[in-house]
Design a protein around this motif. Structure first.
Motif, PDB file in Angstrom:
ATOM      1  N   MET A  86       0.858  -1.186   0.000  1.00  0.00           N
ATOM      2  CA  MET A  86       0.000   0.000   0.000  1.00  0.00           C
ATOM      3  C   MET A  86       0.891   1.231   0.000  1.00  0.00           C
ATOM      4  SD  MET A  86      -2.991  -1.052   2.653  1.00  0.00           S
ATOM      5  CE  MET A  86      -3.646   0.614   2.477  1.00  0.00           C
ATOM      6  N   LEU A  88       2.703   4.810  -0.245  1.00  0.00           N
ATOM      7  CA  LEU A  88       2.424   6.228  -0.073  1.00  0.00           C
ATOM      8  C   LEU A  88       2.789   6.948  -1.372  1.00  0.00           C
ATOM      9  CD1 LEU A  88       4.088   6.658   3.432  1.00  0.00           C
ATOM     10  CD2 LEU A  88       1.636   6.603   2.969  1.00  0.00           C
ATOM     11  N   ARG A 127       4.299   3.646   7.450  1.00  0.00           N
ATOM     12  CA  ARG A 127       3.043   4.357   7.699  1.00  0.00           C
ATOM     13  C   ARG A 127       3.233   5.610   8.539  1.00  0.00           C
ATOM     14  NH1 ARG A 127       0.782  -0.976   7.471  1.00  0.00           N
ATOM     15  NH2 ARG A 127       1.164  -1.356   9.695  1.00  0.00           N
ATOM     16  N   GLU A 211      -6.994   0.357   7.047  1.00  0.00           N
ATOM     17  CA  GLU A 211      -5.662   0.629   6.515  1.00  0.00           C
ATOM     18  C   GLU A 211      -5.731   1.202   5.107  1.00  0.00           C
ATOM     19  OE1 GLU A 211      -1.672  -1.944   5.328  1.00  0.00           O
ATOM     20  OE2 GLU A 211      -3.039  -2.704   6.863  1.00  0.00           O
ATOM     21  N   GLN A 212      -6.650   0.680   4.291  1.00  0.00           N
ATOM     22  CA  GLN A 212      -6.766   1.154   2.914  1.00  0.00           C
ATOM     23  C   GLN A 212      -7.278   2.596   2.860  1.00  0.00           C
ATOM     24  OE1 GLN A 212      -9.315  -1.967   1.494  1.00  0.00           O
ATOM     25  NE2 GLN A 212      -7.635  -3.162   0.640  1.00  0.00           N
ATOM     26  N   ALA A 215      -4.537   4.951   3.908  1.00  0.00           N
ATOM     27  CA  ALA A 215      -3.581   5.118   2.819  1.00  0.00           C
ATOM     28  C   ALA A 215      -4.139   6.044   1.742  1.00  0.00           C
ATOM     29  CB  ALA A 215      -3.235   3.760   2.219  1.00  0.00           C
ATOM     30  N   ARG A 219      -2.321   9.478   0.510  1.00  0.00           N
ATOM     31  CA  ARG A 219      -1.953   9.790  -0.880  1.00  0.00           C
ATOM     32  C   ARG A 219      -2.582  11.097  -1.347  1.00  0.00           C
ATOM     33  NH1 ARG A 219      -2.891   4.195  -1.480  1.00  0.00           N
ATOM     34  NH2 ARG A 219      -4.941   4.580  -2.398  1.00  0.00           N
TER      35      ARG A 219
END
Length: 247
Positions: A86, A88, A127, A211-212, A215, A219
């Motif tokens: 995932m 950044l 993260r 978590e998705q 992320a 972004r």
């Protein structure tokens, strides 16, 4: 600008790499070294390989966590040899990274984070970052020593700083575009998680949903003003949810 840039080393095993990093930093005008749980520091080998940059070592800050190391930073760039599942926002070229970092470093603290000699940064440490950067290298042998990686990225930062200094150019970040600190973004992530859980949106079969979404917002790189709007939106949603009982 250069004094607003932190070089952070996470759990460095060989103290000589700390000294070599200090030398690489000083040649490029960087002085803020932060060490996260180094195996051995202070150490004679670090002092020997610093080769005249002992003042950088003397002023190095030793902390127990990456979260503490990046406290107050508005941009945290993790140096990574590979993309994670995932990713950044990612700088494919150190030159692009340097331009972005120098823009932010004019007004707020920023950081470049380097991981362990053998294993780099963990997913959890990634993260803690806002961006990633990779150093293009030979695909058949892309292994760089820790201090070499610091030297390359520090050179790019110094090059952009030198260009701006020579030209007199100063980029003024509009107040509405100032990025949030890592603490401010962390508070937003906690708030988002709480609302998702209370609304019933976040359930066990969708363990990666949180978590998705985090992320996704990372972004998007929201400014402080935009993050405040998102926090207000979450608060409005939260006000319409059934109140949890204390019993």
């Amino acid at each position: 600008m250069l004094s607003n840039i932190r070089i952070i080393l996470v759990q460095t095993f060989h103290p000589g790499n700390i000294g070599a990093t200090a030398r690489a930093m000083k040649t490029m005008g960087l002085t803020r070294l932060v060490l996260v749980n180094p195996r051995a520091f202070p150490d004679a080998e670090a002092t020997r390989l610093a080769a005249g940059a002992s003042d950088v070592l003397d002023n190095a800050q030793v902390v127990s966590s990456l979260e503490e190391a990046v406290s107050g930073c508005v941009q945290v760039v993790g140096a990574s040899a590979r993309l994670r599942s995932m990713p950044l926002p990612h700088f494919d070229e150190p030159d692009d990274m340097a331009q972005s970092v120098m823009d932010n470093a004019q007004h707020q603290p920023v950081a470049l984070v380097f991981g362990r000699e053998r294993s780099g940064l963990t997913n959890a440490e990634i993260r803690c970052c806002t961006h990633q950067v990779s150093i293009p290298a030979n695909p058949d042998y892309g292994i760089l020593n820790l201090s070499q990686a610091v030297q390359i990225l520090a050179y790019e930062l110094h090059r952009h700083w030198r260009r701006r200094t020579d030209s007199g150019f100063v980029y003024q970040t509009p107040s509405e575009a100032i990025p949030p600190t890592r603490e401010q973004f962390g508070h937003f992530q906690v708030h988002l998680s709480q609302v998702m859980q209370r609304s019933g949106f976040l359930t066990q079969p969708h363990a990666r949903t949180e978590e998705q979404l985090q992320a996704l917002f990372a972004r998007a790189e929201p400014s402080r003003k935009e993050l405040s709007l998102l926090r207000g939106w979450l608060s409005a949603l939260d006000a319409h949810l059934p109140q949890q009982s204390d019993s």
